[in-house]
Design a protein around this motif. Structure first.
Motif, PDB file in Angstrom:
ATOM      1  N   GLN A 123     -14.858 -37.236  39.423  1.00 34.47           N
ATOM      2  CA  GLN A 123     -15.485 -38.414  40.045  1.00 34.47           C
ATOM      3  C   GLN A 123     -15.273 -38.457  41.553  1.00 34.47           C
ATOM      4  O   GLN A 123     -16.114 -38.965  42.286  1.00 34.47           O
ATOM      5  N   ARG A 132     -23.460 -32.211  38.802  1.00 30.76           N
ATOM      6  CA  ARG A 132     -23.241 -33.547  38.223  1.00 30.76           C
ATOM      7  C   ARG A 132     -23.949 -33.648  36.864  1.00 30.76           C
ATOM      8  O   ARG A 132     -23.370 -34.116  35.876  1.00 30.76           O
ATOM      9  N   LYS A 136     -22.204 -34.242  33.204  1.00 27.92           N
ATOM     10  CA  LYS A 136     -22.642 -35.376  32.372  1.00 27.92           C
ATOM     11  C   LYS A 136     -23.053 -34.878  30.984  1.00 27.92           C
ATOM     12  O   LYS A 136     -22.689 -35.481  29.981  1.00 27.92           O
ATOM     13  N   GLN A 137     -23.797 -33.771  30.944  1.00 28.16           N
ATOM     14  CA  GLN A 137     -24.193 -33.199  29.657  1.00 28.16           C
ATOM     15  C   GLN A 137     -22.978 -32.800  28.829  1.00 28.16           C
ATOM     16  O   GLN A 137     -22.999 -32.884  27.604  1.00 28.16           O
ATOM     17  N   GLY A 139     -20.247 -34.383  28.824  1.00 23.97           N
ATOM     18  CA  GLY A 139     -19.504 -35.580  28.468  1.00 23.97           C
ATOM     19  C   GLY A 139     -18.275 -35.795  29.326  1.00 23.97           C
ATOM     20  O   GLY A 139     -17.402 -36.592  28.989  1.00 23.97           O
ATOM     21  N   LEU A 141     -18.479 -36.613  32.720  1.00 27.33           N
ATOM     22  CA  LEU A 141     -18.830 -37.618  33.742  1.00 27.33           C
ATOM     23  C   LEU A 141     -19.754 -38.636  33.114  1.00 27.33           C
ATOM     24  O   LEU A 141     -20.502 -38.318  32.191  1.00 27.33           O
ATOM     25  N   GLN A 142     -19.727 -39.838  33.657  1.00 26.00           N
ATOM     26  CA  GLN A 142     -20.643 -40.877  33.156  1.00 26.00           C
ATOM     27  C   GLN A 142     -21.888 -40.909  33.986  1.00 26.00           C
ATOM     28  O   GLN A 142     -21.961 -40.563  35.106  1.00 26.00           O
TER      29      GLN A 142
END
Length: 142
Positions: A123, A132, A136-137, A139, A141-142
């Motif tokens: 982050q 990024r 995210k893919q 899991g 990072l949001q």
């Protein structure tokens, strides 16, 4: 518009991921943190290209124990060259989960810094958009 197939290793060692800070004056994401990787050469097989890119960008001492195909995606990017010219490229990313046996990295001139980063530390970094999306893919990072 030119098309490039990009092999991209997501290299993990003891729960941390290898990230590279791109040079400020070139590339698709100048000055931002990214995964390593690069374009396949004509006649190369996918794993050959992946191992060549790792060796060229991160040195011969980094030992990759495991390579597992993970996912793919595409997009269009603007690449800036060292002389300041720009090119729009259709990019196809082939992304691989990789596990390294060590952290011995000697990076090339494409990068200005490298770091091993935990999921919690992601982050705080200025990750490029493609990196990024990848995390995210995953899991992480949001």
């Amino acid at each position: 518009m030119r098309q490039r197939i990009i092999v991209c290793p997501l290299i993990e060692n003891n729960g941390e991921y290898l990230l590279c800070k791109m040079a400020d004056d070139r590339g698709v994401f100048p000055g931002q943190w990214a995964l390593s990787g690069g374009g396949m050469e004509p006649g190369e097989k996918i794993e050959e290209a992946l191992r060549r890119e790792i060796k060229e960008e991160l040195g011969e001492a980094l030992q990759i124990n495991r390579i597992t195909p993970w996912t793919f995606r595409d997009d269009v990017r603007i690449k800036t060259y060292q002389d300041g010219t720009k090119e729009e490229i259709y990019m196809i990313y082939l992304i691989f989960d990789c596990v390294s046996a060590n952290r011995q990295v000697t990076f090339n001139e494409e990068f200005q810094e490298i770091a091993w980063v935990s999921a919690a530390g992601l982050q705080a970094l200025d990750l490029n958009e493609a990196t990024r999306i990848t995390f995210k893919q995953k899991g992480l990072l949001q």
